[in-house]
Design a protein around this motif. Structure first.
Motif, PDB file in Angstrom:
ATOM      1  N   THR A 113      75.297  19.119  55.772  1.00 45.71           N
ATOM      2  CA  THR A 113      76.001  17.841  55.598  1.00 45.71           C
ATOM      3  C   THR A 113      75.025  16.695  55.368  1.00 45.71           C
ATOM      4  O   THR A 113      75.279  15.807  54.555  1.00 45.71           O
ATOM      5  N   VAL A 114      73.894  16.720  56.084  1.00 47.28           N
ATOM      6  CA  VAL A 114      72.898  15.648  55.909  1.00 47.28           C
ATOM      7  C   VAL A 114      72.268  15.717  54.526  1.00 47.28           C
ATOM      8  O   VAL A 114      72.094  14.691  53.846  1.00 47.28           O
ATOM      9  N   ILE A 115      71.937  16.918  54.071  1.00 48.82           N
ATOM     10  CA  ILE A 115      71.324  17.071  52.741  1.00 48.82           C
ATOM     11  C   ILE A 115      72.290  16.635  51.651  1.00 48.82           C
ATOM     12  O   ILE A 115      71.904  15.963  50.679  1.00 48.82           O
ATOM     13  N   ILE A 116      73.564  16.988  51.807  1.00 50.08           N
ATOM     14  CA  ILE A 116      74.560  16.562  50.817  1.00 50.08           C
ATOM     15  C   ILE A 116      74.677  15.041  50.790  1.00 50.08           C
ATOM     16  O   ILE A 116      74.806  14.427  49.726  1.00 50.08           O
ATOM     17  N   GLY A 117      74.636  14.431  51.985  1.00 49.12           N
ATOM     18  CA  GLY A 117      74.713  12.977  52.031  1.00 49.12           C
ATOM     19  C   GLY A 117      73.543  12.303  51.349  1.00 49.12           C
ATOM     20  O   GLY A 117      73.720  11.359  50.569  1.00 49.12           O
ATOM     21  N   PHE A 118      72.321  12.763  51.599  1.00 45.25           N
ATOM     22  CA  PHE A 118      71.144  12.172  50.962  1.00 45.25           C
ATOM     23  C   PHE A 118      71.084  12.486  49.471  1.00 45.25           C
ATOM     24  O   PHE A 118      70.456  11.739  48.708  1.00 45.25           O
ATOM     25  N   ARG A 119      71.730  13.565  49.070  1.00 44.67           N
ATOM     26  CA  ARG A 119      71.702  13.917  47.642  1.00 44.67           C
ATOM     27  C   ARG A 119      72.741  13.122  46.848  1.00 44.67           C
ATOM     28  O   ARG A 119      72.460  12.663  45.743  1.00 44.67           O
ATOM     29  N   SER A 120      73.940  12.967  47.404  1.00 51.31           N
ATOM     30  CA  SER A 120      75.014  12.300  46.672  1.00 51.31           C
ATOM     31  C   SER A 120      74.952  10.781  46.808  1.00 51.31           C
ATOM     32  O   SER A 120      75.187  10.054  45.840  1.00 51.31           O
ATOM     33  N   ALA A 121      74.661  10.293  48.018  1.00 49.02           N
ATOM     34  CA  ALA A 121      74.619   8.839  48.244  1.00 49.02           C
ATOM     35  C   ALA A 121      73.493   8.515  49.220  1.00 49.02           C
ATOM     36  O   ALA A 121      73.746   8.299  50.415  1.00 49.02           O
ATOM     37  N   PRO A 122      72.248   8.509  48.750  1.00 48.58           N
ATOM     38  CA  PRO A 122      71.115   8.268  49.667  1.00 48.58           C
ATOM     39  C   PRO A 122      71.162   6.892  50.318  1.00 48.58           C
ATOM     40  O   PRO A 122      70.809   6.736  51.481  1.00 48.58           O
ATOM     41  N   GLY A 123      71.595   5.877  49.557  1.00 48.90           N
ATOM     42  CA  GLY A 123      71.663   4.538  50.131  1.00 48.90           C
ATOM     43  C   GLY A 123      72.666   4.443  51.264  1.00 48.90           C
ATOM     44  O   GLY A 123      72.404   3.819  52.299  1.00 48.90           O
ATOM     45  N   LEU A 124      73.833   5.066  51.081  1.00 47.27           N
ATOM     46  CA  LEU A 124      74.854   5.040  52.124  1.00 47.27           C
ATOM     47  C   LEU A 124      74.402   5.817  53.355  1.00 47.27           C
ATOM     48  O   LEU A 124      74.678   5.421  54.497  1.00 47.27           O
ATOM     49  N   SER A 125      73.694   6.932  53.149  1.00 51.36           N
ATOM     50  CA  SER A 125      73.214   7.727  54.273  1.00 51.36           C
ATOM     51  C   SER A 125      72.163   6.967  55.080  1.00 51.36           C
ATOM     52  O   SER A 125      72.163   7.018  56.313  1.00 51.36           O
ATOM     53  N   LEU A 126      71.283   6.265  54.384  1.00 51.04           N
ATOM     54  CA  LEU A 126      70.287   5.475  55.093  1.00 51.04           C
ATOM     55  C   LEU A 126      70.915   4.260  55.775  1.00 51.04           C
ATOM     56  O   LEU A 126      70.405   3.777  56.794  1.00 51.04           O
ATOM     57  N   ALA A 127      72.022   3.774  55.218  1.00 54.00           N
ATOM     58  CA  ALA A 127      72.671   2.606  55.811  1.00 54.00           C
ATOM     59  C   ALA A 127      73.256   2.917  57.178  1.00 54.00           C
ATOM     60  O   ALA A 127      73.429   2.015  58.006  1.00 54.00           O
ATOM     61  N   HIS A 128      73.566   4.202  57.441  1.00 52.48           N
ATOM     62  CA  HIS A 128      74.102   4.571  58.753  1.00 52.48           C
ATOM     63  C   HIS A 128      73.058   4.398  59.860  1.00 52.48           C
ATOM     64  O   HIS A 128      73.420   4.312  61.042  1.00 52.48           O
TER      65      HIS A 128
END
Length: 227
Positions: A113-128
């Motif tokens: 789930t983390v890899i998918i998040g950084f792959r599809s929307a890295p900015g949104l994942s880092l914003a968390h």
């Protein structure tokens, strides 16, 4: 003779063959397979209804990309449900009481789930990692706290499942031992203890089902957060 109450959580071995492997494979053979007939039996109808209801409840909050996980989450739920409930039968083994097994399920799925998040929307994942409106002096501290919270998620998943199943099995073992010891000494108290044992067994069946659902539900929430 059982030397310790915790001996029941040791992986059984028969003729140098680990029986935990059989316990991991058997659940898949218990589910009825679908057929091409127009009319299905009651077991298949009930199974299909439960699968559709569960899939709708878990997948509906996600977007279209999260729907690809429907088969994985559904299979994981049925697998954990089977392992937890079958482990309550006499002379069986519950693999989910082993922390290594629970973490082996939790860590790869959480990492996916983390890899998918950084792959599809890295900015949104880092914003968390940094809540909006955080004061400047608190930014480094909150980033460390959110990073630790992110990394501890798979361990919380695995430990929650293992701890609940282990505590339930241990409590049943203690109550059953007390009823066995009290039966020749105080039969009336032993009967009350066996009644309590029956109620706890029913509660443990519910806990086994709930823990499988909670494991998959939290995993779906992690996935939803990264999509």
């Amino acid at each position: 003779m059982t030397l310790s109450f915790f001996d029941q959580f040791m992986s059984p071995v028969l003729f140098a063959v680990p029986l935990s492997t059989i316990a991991l494979v058997i659940p898949w053979a218990l589910f009825p397979s679908t057929s091409n007939r127009w009319l299905q039996n009651r077991a298949l109808v009930l199974q299909n209804w439960l699968i559709s209801h569960f899939s709708h409840q878990i997948i509906s909050p996600m977007n279209a990309m999260g729907h690809k996980w429907a088969l994985i989450l559904l299979s994981l739920f049925l697998y954990l449900l089977s392992l937890n409930t079958l482990g309550l039968l006499p002379y069986t083994f519950t693999p989910t009481t082993q922390l290594s097994f629970s973490l082996a399920l939790a860590i790869p799925l959480w990492l996916a789930t983390v890899i998918i998040g950084f792959r599809s929307a890295p900015g949104l994942s880092l914003a968390h990692l940094l809540p909006e409106g955080t004061p400047t002096p608190l930014i480094p501290i909150l980033i460390l706290i959110e990073t630790a919270s992110l990394l501890i998620r798979p361990f919380a998943l695995g430990v929650r499942l293992t701890a609940n199943m282990t505590a339930g099995h241990l409590l049943l073992q203690l109550i059953a031992t007390a009823a066995y010891v009290l039966l020749p000494l105080m039969p009336a108290v032993a009967v009350l203890t066996m009644t309590l044992l029956f109620l706890l067994t029913c509660l443990e069946v519910a806990v086994a089902m709930i823990q499988a659902y909670v494991f998959v539900l939290l995993l779906s929430l992690y996935l939803q957060e990264n999509l």
